[in-house]
Design a protein around this motif. Structure first.
Motif, PDB file in Angstrom:
ATOM      1  N   LEU A 108       0.828  -1.207   0.000  1.00  0.00           N
ATOM      2  CA  LEU A 108       0.000   0.000   0.000  1.00  0.00           C
ATOM      3  C   LEU A 108       0.864   1.259   0.000  1.00  0.00           C
ATOM      4  CD1 LEU A 108      -2.897  -0.966   2.444  1.00  0.00           C
ATOM      5  CD2 LEU A 108      -2.924  -0.904  -0.063  1.00  0.00           C
TER       6      LEU A 108
ATOM      7  N   GLN B 243       1.892   1.669  -3.502  1.00  0.00           N
ATOM      8  CA  GLN B 243       0.772   2.114  -4.327  1.00  0.00           C
ATOM      9  C   GLN B 243       0.535   3.619  -4.162  1.00  0.00           C
ATOM     10  OE1 GLN B 243      -2.954   0.213  -3.436  1.00  0.00           O
ATOM     11  NE2 GLN B 243      -4.024   1.115  -5.166  1.00  0.00           N
TER      12      GLN B 243
ATOM     13  N   ASP C  70      -6.414  -1.176  -7.366  1.00  0.00           N
ATOM     14  CA  ASP C  70      -6.484  -1.850  -6.063  1.00  0.00           C
ATOM     15  C   ASP C  70      -6.297  -3.360  -6.220  1.00  0.00           C
ATOM     16  OD1 ASP C  70      -6.883   0.503  -4.682  1.00  0.00           O
ATOM     17  OD2 ASP C  70      -9.069   0.328  -4.638  1.00  0.00           O
TER      18      ASP C  70
END
Length: 487
Positions: free
Chosen positions: A83, A86, A336
């Motif tokens: 994450l 990302q 995602d």
């Protein structure tokens, strides 16, 4: 050294590299007008790492060295790390509006994938060499690009042509390589180049099974650039070409020496052919982030253009724009999904029993990131460009800033080239950006680039047909066929 500033990045490029563009040898790439715009953009990204507003997303702290380094080089160990990557990928690609497909971010992710693939197939020595390269990039904060494609001297075969890069001499302290590679995007303004795999090599082609990294000022290395799209017309008239023209080049290796510590693979066919085949998916995550940012920018620009012309009030154009907004929502979900895929694959390799299988779960692992880049994003981005072209119409064929500022006709431009409640200057600014995104040489290159972002799309489709997921889907259909009672 740790994190660099934009000024330090610029200084690092004053290295005397052999670079050629528009028929001339360039002595200092930082002073050449063709690269001024993209270098300003890249330097801005380096400065962003040092900006307190962005530093917590763009950098991570290494407790061992007591220094920060780019999050694009973070090797993920859990979903929290993924994450963090990302968020970084999204921020960096939004800062560049998705226009630059070969930011250093791409290669940093790619190199992490190379390490993961080599480890997975048991090539631990080669993986350790790749790990050493990654550690050096973290310390030195370098901009790296790649060169992957063999010269296209005969497209009827995938065998390595004699012009391809190959090993011509082996020494105790390294190797000497000769030949050429195509389409090295960002090479004019990068620090180093990764010479990586193209088509699989077969027995007898060991000298062509080469993976290494070397600086772009290496003696004997020639950087031969395509024509620049930034022609110095200014950011009003060419707001995209003037900022994001990455530059593409052919690299010619004229007996270039590669030190042993820069060699990853040199003749091992098994290692070469598995360099990216078993990657965990850092690259697809970065690519999905970049593509999502570009789609978001295109959706926004199309909406601005529609409001500038008054077409945003028409249901016909609202429907067109609404479809692009729908595709953007799908893109966010795919991004995602690519992150979840990466996390799952990292976890499964660390603990093979960690990913649950069985009823109600996929039987074969998914490849959301690379599937999105192969199938969804080329369509979605092309569709968004077409909608942008439609809502702008012939309004995108406009004069330049020069006419707007001209003392004899400027007042006439103001009088006749305005929009609904919008000044002529604002309308021209919007339409010049639309032109640069849809009709300019920069735009044509962008369209071609998106089509071949993951390589030949036909090869990609065939690869998915031959993947285990096909057998899983086929088995589901066969299960129902097995229950059918013939008449």
């Amino acid at each position: 050294m740790g994190l660099r500033s934009g000024a330090a990045f610029m200084e690092s490029l004053r290295d005397g590299r052999s670079l050629y563009i528009d028929g001339e040898r360039v002595d200092d790439v930082t002073a050449h007008p063709a690269f001024r715009g993209v270098l300003t953009t890249l330097a801005g990204l380096y400065d962003a790492q040092l900006d307190p507003e962005f530093a917590d997303v763009l950098t991570v702290w290494d407790a061992t060295s007591d220094e920060a380094y780019s999050t694009t080089l973070l090797e993920a160990h859990d979903h929290g790390d993924v994450l963090a990557r990302q968020r970084c990928d999204r921020l960096r690609t939004e800062l560049t509006y998705g226009m630059m497909g070969r930011l250093p971010d791409f290669m940093n992710a790619y190199l992490l994938d190379v390490k993961s693939s080599l480890e997975h197939v048991g090539k631990h020595e080669e993986a350790a060499r790749m790990d050493a390269c990654l550690a050096r990039l973290r310390r030195e904060d370098l901009a790296v690009t790649h060169t992957l494609v063999d010269p296209q001297s005969d497209r009827s075969t995938q065998d390595a042509p004699p012009e391809a890069v190959r090993i011509v001499e082996r020494r105790a302290d390294g190797i000497v390589i000769r030949g050429a590679r195509l389409l090295s995007t960002l090479a004019p303004v990068a620090n180093e180049v990764f010479v990586g795999p193209y088509a699989p090599r077969r027995p007898g082609q060991e000298d062509y099974a080469l993976v290494c990294m070397l600086p772009l000022d290496a003696p004997g290395l020639k950087i031969v650039c395509r024509q620049a799209y930034d022609r110095g017309d200014g950011l009003f008239d060419t707001p995209l070409s003037g900022r994001f023209d990455e530059g593409d080049a052919i690299l010619v290796f004229d007996d270039v020496f590669v030190p042993e510590d820069r060699v990853v693979v040199a003749g091992d066919l098994d290692a070469y052919n598995n360099v990216v085949r078993n990657a965990v998916g850092y690259g697809p995550l970065q690519g999905a982030a970049r593509s999502t940012s570009k789609l978001k920018f295109l959706a926004g620009l199309a909406t601005v253009a529609a409001r500038t012309t008054g077409r945003a009030a028409s249901p016909r154009y609202q429907e067109e724009l609404g479809e692009i907004m729908g595709l953007l929502n799908v893109a966010e979900g795919l991004l995602d999904g690519a992150a979840l895929d990466l996390s799952r694959r990292i976890g499964e390799r660390r603990d093979p029993g960690s990913v649950l299988r069985g009823h109600g779960r996929p039987g074969e692992e998914s490849r959301v990131g690379i599937a999105a880049l192969t199938f969804f994003f080329p369509y979605a981005i092309a569709k968004a460009v077409e909608v942008l072209r439609t809502v702008a119409g012939s309004g995108a064929i406009v004069m330049t800033e020069g006419e707007l500022r001209h003392e004899e006709i400027g007042h006439l431009v103001e009088k006749y080239v305005h929009g609904p409640g919008i000044s002529a200057e604002r309308r021209l600014q919007v339409m010049r950006m639309v032109w640069d995104m849809t009709c300019s040489p920069f735009a044509a290159r962008q369209a071609l680039y998106e089509r071949y972002y993951t390589g030949d799309p036909v090869v990609g489709r065939v690869r998915f047909f031959n993947a285990p997921k096909t057998r899983e889907a086929e088995a589901l259909a066969e299960r129902l066929l097995g229950t059918v009672v013939p008449d």
